[in-house]
Structure formats: structure tokens, C-alpha cells
Design a protein around this motif. Structure first.
Motif, PDB file in Angstrom:
ATOM      1  N   SER A 100       0.837  -1.193   0.000  1.00  0.00           N
ATOM      2  CA  SER A 100       0.000   0.000   0.000  1.00  0.00           C
ATOM      3  C   SER A 100       0.871   1.242   0.000  1.00  0.00           C
ATOM      4  O   SER A 100       1.910   1.281   0.672  1.00  0.00           O
ATOM      5  CB  SER A 100      -0.904   0.015   1.235  1.00  0.00           C
ATOM      6  N   CYS A 147      -4.355  -7.345  -9.442  1.00  0.00           N
ATOM      7  CA  CYS A 147      -5.385  -6.334  -9.234  1.00  0.00           C
ATOM      8  C   CYS A 147      -6.605  -6.972  -8.590  1.00  0.00           C
ATOM      9  O   CYS A 147      -6.767  -8.199  -8.597  1.00  0.00           O
ATOM     10  CB  CYS A 147      -5.769  -5.659 -10.555  1.00  0.00           C
ATOM     11  N   TRP A 148      -7.458  -6.131  -8.040  1.00  0.00           N
ATOM     12  CA  TRP A 148      -8.609  -6.637  -7.303  1.00  0.00           C
ATOM     13  C   TRP A 148      -9.544  -7.466  -8.193  1.00  0.00           C
ATOM     14  O   TRP A 148     -10.056  -8.503  -7.777  1.00  0.00           O
ATOM     15  CB  TRP A 148      -9.389  -5.492  -6.666  1.00  0.00           C
ATOM     16  N   GLU A 149      -9.750  -7.042  -9.413  1.00  0.00           N
ATOM     17  CA  GLU A 149     -10.683  -7.735 -10.302  1.00  0.00           C
ATOM     18  C   GLU A 149     -10.283  -9.190 -10.504  1.00  0.00           C
ATOM     19  O   GLU A 149     -11.112 -10.104 -10.408  1.00  0.00           O
ATOM     20  CB  GLU A 149     -10.768  -7.010 -11.644  1.00  0.00           C
ATOM     21  N   ASP A 183      -5.188  -0.329  -1.519  1.00  0.00           N
ATOM     22  CA  ASP A 183      -4.996   0.535  -2.689  1.00  0.00           C
ATOM     23  C   ASP A 183      -4.023  -0.069  -3.690  1.00  0.00           C
ATOM     24  O   ASP A 183      -4.100   0.207  -4.891  1.00  0.00           O
ATOM     25  CB  ASP A 183      -4.512   1.927  -2.262  1.00  0.00           C
ATOM     26  N   GLY A 184      -3.104  -0.916  -3.207  1.00  0.00           N
ATOM     27  CA  GLY A 184      -2.159  -1.568  -4.113  1.00  0.00           C
ATOM     28  C   GLY A 184      -2.815  -2.540  -5.067  1.00  0.00           C
ATOM     29  O   GLY A 184      -2.214  -2.945  -6.065  1.00  0.00           O
ATOM     30  N   ASP A 241      -5.743  -1.696  -6.457  1.00  0.00           N
ATOM     31  CA  ASP A 241      -6.716  -0.854  -7.171  1.00  0.00           C
ATOM     32  C   ASP A 241      -8.143  -1.253  -6.814  1.00  0.00           C
ATOM     33  O   ASP A 241      -9.046  -1.263  -7.666  1.00  0.00           O
ATOM     34  CB  ASP A 241      -6.512  -0.941  -8.698  1.00  0.00           C
ATOM     35  N   ALA A 242      -8.354  -1.589  -5.569  1.00  0.00           N
ATOM     36  CA  ALA A 242      -9.687  -1.987  -5.110  1.00  0.00           C
ATOM     37  C   ALA A 242     -10.519  -0.735  -4.819  1.00  0.00           C
ATOM     38  O   ALA A 242     -10.039   0.194  -4.159  1.00  0.00           O
ATOM     39  CB  ALA A 242      -9.577  -2.836  -3.847  1.00  0.00           C
ATOM     40  N   PRO A 243     -11.761  -0.672  -5.268  1.00  0.00           N
ATOM     41  CA  PRO A 243     -12.613   0.505  -5.056  1.00  0.00           C
ATOM     42  C   PRO A 243     -13.251   0.501  -3.657  1.00  0.00           C
ATOM     43  O   PRO A 243     -14.470   0.499  -3.497  1.00  0.00           O
ATOM     44  CB  PRO A 243     -13.665   0.364  -6.150  1.00  0.00           C
TER      45      PRO A 243
END
Length: 282
Positions: free
Chosen positions: A167, A223-225, A246-247, A249-251
Motif C-alpha cells: 500500500s 489487481c482486485w478484479e 490501494d495496491g 486498485d480496489a474501489p
């Protein structure tokens, strides 16, 4: 009464210190036997009668490389603060705390403390701050094969020591020995899931529709997806993170939560919204 110092895997010192810590906190023998105590972890203690006598008071600090708002800073994580009940009220903890601050006068310090000691740490310039909880509403219903790792599987240590995703809000870059302490300690040891396709280890547990994602160790970018598509859980509608995601890219969004305060000394700015990584506390 001389102040003792140790920052190595000294078995005799560990035995003497554990005699003090075990009745107050827990038996640390398992951690000492893992041979994880190195120069990053320092103990300052007072011994009764002479340097070889029983240890009656102690403070430990871990020299943390902290990632804070994109900057790498040196900080001290304070822990294992205690005095033998038969020797309390003599100012031993105060003496040790003053000594540590004298050794590191310009180094930021932090610790987690419960309500019973709220009046102790402010005497030394610590101020209480409140973390927030990163949360994300999402549906996870994956029929993925479950790959669970045993807590003592060598893969676990490789993930913890080799992970690349951090992060930029708040993280710790060198707390592998502390993380392994938590993984070996108890509740987390049954929550270790490997995602081979992503070269990632997650520490996670599900409670109803809530997934508690305590920690994540990825050996490469993720990434989160893509992570959400591989998490081996179903019926999840809410994710609560034990770190700032945040590392990935999670909303995520921030929520208030009721936890013990974090005490901070030497921070020269307002901290804003943050979550300290669950598996990095001493």
C-alpha cells in the motif's frame, strides 16, 4: 539496576524473558524456536539483583521500515511492555520507556494498547489515533478449487518474504518475522489459501456474507478484479480488509470501527484515514 539489552537469537535471554512474558501475555517459546529473533527486534529489560537475575520489567521494539504516503521511513513498533506484578509501582516501565526514547529521540514510534493503559503512554508524548476499516461491497461466488497451506509449509514463508504488492497509504516493508509470528500463533493458521494462478497467498476467513481478508502476499502484480475472481469463497457480499488495499486498485471505502486505539509518537503530520496491517503488529 542495569538495563539489559538483546537483539539476537540468544536462547538464555529468551528463556529468562519468557519467564516474565508467559504469565502476562502468552508463551513465546514457539517464536523463539523458529529462530526469527534478529537485530531488528530489540529488548530492553531490568533484572532483579544483578544482570543474571530474573527479568522483572521489559519493553521490546521492532525497527520497522514503514511505507507512509509513498515514502519509506524508519519507525519503531513498541510491544511486550510489562512488569512483574510483584514489582509494579516502582517506576520500572517509565525508566525503560525513557531509555528507549533517549536511544531513538527522533524516530517515530507506535503501538497498539487497550483501554487499561490509556493514561500511561501520553506521559511520553504518545497520542491516541483511531484507525478506520477499508470495506468493499461486492459479490463473490466462486467455485474455485481450494488450495489451503499448512502454517508451517515453507511456501508460506516464501510468500511472506517475497511479496511485491504494498500500500502507498500505509504498509510495512520488513515485518516478515512479525507476520510469521501471527501466522504460527493461532487463528490465522487455518486461514491460509494459495492462489497458484496469481502466485498469491491470502489470509482470509468468512463470517456469514462477510469475507475478512486479513492479509495478502503476492509475488507479482495483481489487481482486485482478478483476485476477486480467484478467491475460493461463495456467498460473499462484503469484504473487510485487514490492510489498505490501494495496491490492488480496489474501489474500497472507509468505515468507522470499534477497535483499540493506536498510540503514535513523533508523527509530524495528521494521519488521515488509515488501517495498520493486521499481521504487522508486535
Amino acid at each position: 539496576m542495569p538495563i539489559l539489552f538483546n537483539n539476537s537469537n540468544n536462547k538464555d535471554y529468551q528463556r529468562r524473558l519468557n519467564a516474565l512474558l508467559s504469565p502476562i501475555f502468552l508463551d513465546f517459546t514457539f517464536w523463539y524456536d523458529l529462530n526469527l529473533w534478529d537485530e531488528r527486534y530489540e529488548s530492553y529489560a531490568l533484572a532483579l539483583d544483578n544482570e543474571d537475575g530474573p527479568i522483572v520489567s521489559n519493553i521490546c521494539v521492532f525497527k520497522t521500515q514503514m511505507l507512509w504516503r509513498g515514502k519509506l521511513i524508519e519507525a519503531l513498533s513498541v510491544g511486550a511492555v510489562c512488569t512483574d506484578p510483584n514489582h509494579r509501582g516502582k517506576g520500572y516501565a517509565r525508566l525503560l520507556m525513557e531509555h528507549v526514547i533517549q536511544c531513538y529521540p527522533n524516530t517515530p514510534m507506535y503501538l497498539s494498547a487497550n483501554e487499561s493503559v490509556l493514561d500511561f503512554y501520553p506521559r511520553f508524548g504518545f497520542r491516541p489515533v483511531r484507525e478506520k476499516l477499508p470495506v468493499l461491497d461486492c459479490a463473490i461466488d466462486n467455485a474455485c478449487p481450494t488450495v489451503k497451506l499448512a502454517f508451517d509449509d515453507p511456501k508460506v514463508a516464501r510468500y511472506v518474504r517475497g511479496h511485491k504488492v504494498f500500500s502507498n497509504v500505509l504498509d510495512c516493508a520488513n515485518t516478515d518475522t512479525i507476520t510469521l509470528f501471527h501466522i504460527h500463533l493461532g487463528p490465522y493458521k487455518a486461514c491460509l489459501y494459495e492462489i497458484p494462478a496469481l502466485q498469491t497467498l491470502v489470509v482470509a476467513s468468512q463470517e456469514g456474507a462477510t469475507l475478512h481478508l486479513h492479509a495478502l502476499f503476492a509475488l507479482g502484480p495483481v489487481c482486485w478484479e482478478e483476485l476477486a475472481a480467484h478467491l475460493p469463497f461463495t456467498g460473499v457480499r462484503r469484504v473487510e480488509f485487514g490492510f489498505v488495499p490501494d495496491g490492488l486498485d480496489a474501489p474500497f471505502r472507509w468505515e468507522e470501527f470499534d477497535g483499540d486505539p493506536l498510540f503514535v509518537r513523533g508523527a509530524d503530520c495528521e494521519l488521515g484515514d488509515f488501517k495498520f496491517p493486521d499481521l504487522c503488529f508486535t
